[in-house]
Design a protein around this motif. Structure first.
Motif, short mmCIF file in Angstrom:
data_model
loop_
_atom_site.label_atom_id
_atom_site.label_comp_id
_atom_site.label_asym_id
_atom_site.label_seq_id
_atom_site.Cartn_x
_atom_site.Cartn_y
_atom_site.Cartn_z
N MET A 143 0.83 -1.20 0.00
CA MET A 143 0.00 0.00 0.00
C MET A 143 0.87 1.26 0.00
SD MET A 143 -3.05 -0.90 2.61
CE MET A 143 -4.48 -1.73 2.02
N LYS A 144 0.22 2.39 -0.17
CA LYS A 144 0.91 3.68 -0.21
C LYS A 144 0.54 4.52 1.01
CE LYS A 144 0.89 3.81 -5.23
NZ LYS A 144 0.35 4.48 -6.40
N VAL A 145 1.42 5.46 1.31
CA VAL A 145 1.17 6.51 2.29
C VAL A 145 1.19 7.83 1.53
CG1 VAL A 145 2.26 5.24 4.17
CG2 VAL A 145 3.59 6.90 2.89
N GLY A 146 0.62 8.85 2.15
CA GLY A 146 0.79 10.21 1.67
C GLY A 146 1.87 10.83 2.54
N ILE A 147 2.91 11.39 1.95
CA ILE A 147 4.03 11.91 2.74
C ILE A 147 4.50 13.25 2.18
CG2 ILE A 147 5.78 10.64 1.43
CD1 ILE A 147 7.13 10.13 4.26
N SER A 148 4.90 14.13 3.07
CA SER A 148 5.37 15.45 2.66
C SER A 148 6.87 15.42 2.37
CB SER A 148 5.09 16.48 3.75
OG SER A 148 5.96 16.27 4.86
N ASP A 149 7.30 16.38 1.56
CA ASP A 149 8.73 16.50 1.28
C ASP A 149 9.52 16.77 2.56
OD1 ASP A 149 8.63 16.03 -1.47
OD2 ASP A 149 8.22 18.13 -1.91
N SER A 150 8.93 17.55 3.49
CA SER A 150 9.63 17.86 4.74
C SER A 150 9.88 16.60 5.56
CB SER A 150 8.86 18.89 5.55
OG SER A 150 7.56 18.43 5.87
N ALA A 151 8.94 15.66 5.55
CA ALA A 151 9.15 14.39 6.26
C ALA A 151 10.25 13.58 5.58
CB ALA A 151 7.86 13.60 6.32
N LEU A 152 10.28 13.61 4.27
CA LEU A 152 11.31 12.88 3.54
C LEU A 152 12.70 13.47 3.77
CD1 LEU A 152 9.41 12.24 0.20
CD2 LEU A 152 10.00 10.55 1.96
N ARG A 153 12.75 14.76 4.10
CA ARG A 153 14.04 15.40 4.41
C ARG A 153 14.46 15.18 5.86
NH1 ARG A 153 11.63 19.69 1.34
NH2 ARG A 153 11.03 20.71 3.29
N SER B 161 -0.06 22.22 6.75
CA SER B 161 -0.35 23.11 5.64
C SER B 161 -1.57 22.58 4.90
CB SER B 161 0.85 23.17 4.69
OG SER B 161 0.49 23.81 3.49
N ASP B 162 -2.39 23.48 4.42
CA ASP B 162 -3.55 23.08 3.61
C ASP B 162 -3.21 23.05 2.12
OD1 ASP B 162 -5.39 22.68 5.69
OD2 ASP B 162 -5.81 24.84 5.81
N ALA B 163 -1.94 23.15 1.79
CA ALA B 163 -1.53 23.13 0.39
C ALA B 163 -1.98 21.84 -0.29
CB ALA B 163 -0.01 23.28 0.28
N ALA B 164 -2.51 21.98 -1.48
CA ALA B 164 -3.02 20.81 -2.22
C ALA B 164 -1.91 19.81 -2.53
CB ALA B 164 -3.69 21.27 -3.50
#
Length: 111
Positions: A23-33, A60-63
């Protein structure tokens, strides 16, 4: 890692509910950094997703905050999230050096 996940679930009184590794997760670039604090919340799994959304820092509410990533990549890309991923839908976590917080959030099951 499974024992660490079992320990987290037992410590907080949560059912052990590991997602399927395909399965997949939704992840932010900041978490990946590797930025901190690291946050995660889990909705019900659907359409090949685990229900997990993981980010670092402020919300953040950024799409485009989240991008899809297969769970098996987290071992290399965001290992700090791994101990928490067996928490069931309706749970959240926040972790930073020297700090760990895990709690149920049943509003996540209403969406």
């Amino acid at each position: 890692m499974e024992q660490a996940q079992v320990d987290i679930c037992e410590r907080y009184g949560a059912a052990f509910s590991p997602p399927d590794g395909a399965m997949k997760v939704g992840i932010s670039d900041s978490a990946l950094r590797g930025e901190v604090p690291l946050h995660g919340l889990r909705h019900e799994p659907q359409s090949g997703t685990s229900g997990w959304f993981i980010w670092s820092g402020e919300w953040s509410d950024a799409a485009d905050l989240f991008k899809p990533l297969h769970l098996h990549h987290l071992a290399d890309d965001c290992p700090a999230a791994l101990p928490f991923l067996a928490l069931p839908p309706g749970w959240r976590f926040m972790t930073a050096p020297g700090h760990e917080d895990v709690w149920p959030d049943h509003t996540l099951l209403e969406q």
